[in-house]
Write a protein that holds these residues in place. Sequence first.
Motif, PDB file in Angstrom:
ATOM      1  N   PRO A 111      11.743 124.057   3.200  1.00 17.11           N
ATOM      2  CA  PRO A 111      12.215 123.129   2.168  1.00 17.11           C
ATOM      3  C   PRO A 111      11.081 122.270   1.615  1.00 17.11           C
TER       4      PRO A 111
ATOM      5  N   GLY B 216      10.603 118.672  -1.061  1.00 13.50           N
ATOM      6  CA  GLY B 216      11.236 117.635  -1.867  1.00 13.50           C
ATOM      7  C   GLY B 216      10.692 116.269  -1.490  1.00 13.50           C
TER       8      GLY B 216
ATOM      9  N   ILE C  64      16.226 119.029  -3.349  1.00 16.34           N
ATOM     10  CA  ILE C  64      15.488 119.813  -2.368  1.00 16.34           C
ATOM     11  C   ILE C  64      15.372 121.237  -2.909  1.00 16.34           C
TER      12      ILE C  64
END
Length: 102
Positions: free
Chosen positions: A94, A96, A83
């Motif tokens: 974030p 990811g 992440i």
Amino acid sequence: MKCILVFACLLIALCLAAPAPDAEIVNQVSDVNADSYSYKFETSDGTKQEQHGSLKNLGPEDDALQVAGSYSFVDQDGQTHTINYVADENGFQPQGEDIPQL
């Protein structure tokens, strides 16, 4: 005051990211200054985290802490999950493959 804020944020981040009791830290680097900090570590179980932060001037009397970093871990199947994130005056952001996209 700013140095205390940065140092407190660093300590909180390190506590939250503490490795499992059976993992050992194999690499650790940190640098704390009056208006910025950075750290990174890696544990024997494959967990990694790195982060850097600095104060951003938003106006004559307003500063905000802006932070960027990443963390990764290896799951029980041997796959690594990573992440990347930014946290600033716009909140925590974030990114990811494990985070659902809306």
